[in-house]
Design a protein around this motif. Structure first.
Motif, PDB file in Angstrom:
ATOM      1  N   ASP A  29       0.826  -1.208   0.000  1.00 49.53           N
ATOM      2  CA  ASP A  29       0.000   0.000   0.000  1.00 49.53           C
ATOM      3  C   ASP A  29       0.864   1.265   0.000  1.00 49.53           C
ATOM      4  O   ASP A  29       0.548   2.233  -0.698  1.00 49.53           O
ATOM      5  N   ALA A  30       1.948   1.255   0.757  1.00 49.49           N
ATOM      6  CA  ALA A  30       2.842   2.416   0.769  1.00 49.49           C
ATOM      7  C   ALA A  30       3.477   2.612  -0.606  1.00 49.49           C
ATOM      8  O   ALA A  30       3.559   3.735  -1.104  1.00 49.49           O
ATOM      9  N   ALA A  31       3.892   1.526  -1.229  1.00 50.26           N
ATOM     10  CA  ALA A  31       4.497   1.608  -2.562  1.00 50.26           C
ATOM     11  C   ALA A  31       3.501   2.165  -3.578  1.00 50.26           C
ATOM     12  O   ALA A  31       3.820   3.097  -4.325  1.00 50.26           O
ATOM     13  N   LEU A  32       2.312   1.610  -3.603  1.00 45.99           N
ATOM     14  CA  LEU A  32       1.296   2.057  -4.565  1.00 45.99           C
ATOM     15  C   LEU A  32       0.943   3.521  -4.359  1.00 45.99           C
ATOM     16  O   LEU A  32       0.763   4.266  -5.328  1.00 45.99           O
ATOM     17  N   ARG A  33       0.861   3.936  -3.111  1.00 47.11           N
ATOM     18  CA  ARG A  33       0.529   5.329  -2.798  1.00 47.11           C
ATOM     19  C   ARG A  33       1.575   6.302  -3.338  1.00 47.11           C
ATOM     20  O   ARG A  33       1.291   7.455  -3.629  1.00 47.11           O
ATOM     21  N   HIS A  34       2.799   5.804  -3.500  1.00 43.03           N
ATOM     22  CA  HIS A  34       3.891   6.645  -3.994  1.00 43.03           C
ATOM     23  C   HIS A  34       4.261   6.334  -5.445  1.00 43.03           C
ATOM     24  O   HIS A  34       5.340   6.692  -5.915  1.00 43.03           O
ATOM     25  N   GLY A  35       3.379   5.653  -6.160  1.00 44.75           N
ATOM     26  CA  GLY A  35       3.586   5.436  -7.589  1.00 44.75           C
ATOM     27  C   GLY A  35       4.519   4.295  -7.955  1.00 44.75           C
ATOM     28  O   GLY A  35       4.950   4.200  -9.095  1.00 44.75           O
ATOM     29  N   ILE A  36       4.839   3.442  -7.001  1.00 51.28           N
ATOM     30  CA  ILE A  36       5.653   2.259  -7.285  1.00 51.28           C
ATOM     31  C   ILE A  36       4.690   1.100  -7.466  1.00 51.28           C
ATOM     32  O   ILE A  36       4.110   0.598  -6.509  1.00 51.28           O
ATOM     33  N   ASP A  37       4.509   0.708  -8.705  1.00 46.60           N
ATOM     34  CA  ASP A  37       3.445  -0.227  -9.074  1.00 46.60           C
ATOM     35  C   ASP A  37       3.902  -1.683  -8.947  1.00 46.60           C
ATOM     36  O   ASP A  37       4.099  -2.363  -9.948  1.00 46.60           O
ATOM     37  N   ILE A  38       4.074  -2.134  -7.713  1.00 46.23           N
ATOM     38  CA  ILE A  38       4.415  -3.541  -7.489  1.00 46.23           C
ATOM     39  C   ILE A  38       3.238  -4.382  -7.962  1.00 46.23           C
ATOM     40  O   ILE A  38       2.084  -4.109  -7.621  1.00 46.23           O
ATOM     41  N   GLU A  39       3.557  -5.395  -8.742  1.00 52.89           N
ATOM     42  CA  GLU A  39       2.509  -6.270  -9.264  1.00 52.89           C
ATOM     43  C   GLU A  39       1.786  -6.960  -8.100  1.00 52.89           C
ATOM     44  O   GLU A  39       2.412  -7.355  -7.107  1.00 52.89           O
ATOM     45  N   HIS A  40       0.474  -7.096  -8.230  1.00 52.21           N
ATOM     46  CA  HIS A  40      -0.326  -7.764  -7.193  1.00 52.21           C
ATOM     47  C   HIS A  40      -1.579  -8.333  -7.853  1.00 52.21           C
ATOM     48  O   HIS A  40      -2.573  -7.666  -8.016  1.00 52.21           O
ATOM     49  N   ALA A  41      -1.486  -9.595  -8.232  1.00 48.70           N
ATOM     50  CA  ALA A  41      -2.532 -10.206  -9.057  1.00 48.70           C
ATOM     51  C   ALA A  41      -3.747 -10.697  -8.282  1.00 48.70           C
ATOM     52  O   ALA A  41      -4.765 -10.988  -8.883  1.00 48.70           O
ATOM     53  N   CYS A  42      -3.667 -10.779  -6.971  1.00 51.41           N
ATOM     54  CA  CYS A  42      -4.794 -11.346  -6.211  1.00 51.41           C
ATOM     55  C   CYS A  42      -5.549 -10.298  -5.406  1.00 51.41           C
ATOM     56  O   CYS A  42      -6.271 -10.634  -4.473  1.00 51.41           O
ATOM     57  N   GLU A  43      -5.359  -9.030  -5.751  1.00 54.73           N
ATOM     58  CA  GLU A  43      -6.041  -7.944  -5.028  1.00 54.73           C
ATOM     59  C   GLU A  43      -5.693  -7.927  -3.539  1.00 54.73           C
ATOM     60  O   GLU A  43      -6.547  -7.701  -2.685  1.00 54.73           O
ATOM     61  N   LYS A  44      -4.447  -8.234  -3.226  1.00 53.66           N
ATOM     62  CA  LYS A  44      -3.905  -8.135  -1.857  1.00 53.66           C
ATOM     63  C   LYS A  44      -4.513  -9.148  -0.885  1.00 53.66           C
ATOM     64  O   LYS A  44      -4.620  -8.881   0.311  1.00 53.66           O
ATOM     65  N   SER A  45      -4.922 -10.304  -1.384  1.00 56.90           N
ATOM     66  CA  SER A  45      -5.589 -11.282  -0.518  1.00 56.90           C
ATOM     67  C   SER A  45      -4.706 -12.459  -0.115  1.00 56.90           C
ATOM     68  O   SER A  45      -5.211 -13.450   0.394  1.00 56.90           O
TER      69      SER A  45
END
Length: 112
Positions: A29-45
């Motif tokens: 969440d911290a990465a995404l909030r700062h524009g670092i688009d770490i892949e996450h295929a399961c919607e964080k589950s």
């Protein structure tokens, strides 16, 4: 406020990055909030390994992984003793140094 230092990654942050994190939020969440688009295929589950990271510094400050995360990590490419799923690793009060592995086992990107 703790910081997460992302080591350079050719695709996600070529120059590396230092981001502010809120205690209790996940590394993803911290990465995404700062524009670092770490892949996450399961919607964080915690149902895939695409958000696999290696915590190079500050690993001991994280809550231990649970059995489900450990089972998923067993399938991750390039697993190391300091590997975590970024969707599960919650930032505490210490700074982290994080490496995003070069590869994932994901065959389809959801375009996050």
């Amino acid at each position: 406020m703790p910081q997460i230092i992302f080591l350079p990654h050719a695709e996600h942050c070529p120059e590396g990055a230092v981001v502010e994190a809120v205690a209790g939020e996940t590394v993803l969440d911290a990465a995404l909030r700062h524009g670092i688009d770490i892949e996450h295929a399961c919607e964080k589950s915690c149902a895939c390994t695409t958000c696999h990271i290696v915590v190079r510094e500050g690993f001991a400050s994280l809550e231990p992984s649970d059995e489900l995360e450990d089972d998923m990590l067993d399938k991750a490419w390039g697993l190391e003793p300091q590997s975590r799923l970024s969707c599960q690793a919650q930032v505490a009060d210490k700074d982290l140094v994080v490496e995003i592995p070069k590869y994932t086992i994901n065959q389809v990107s959801e375009g996050h």
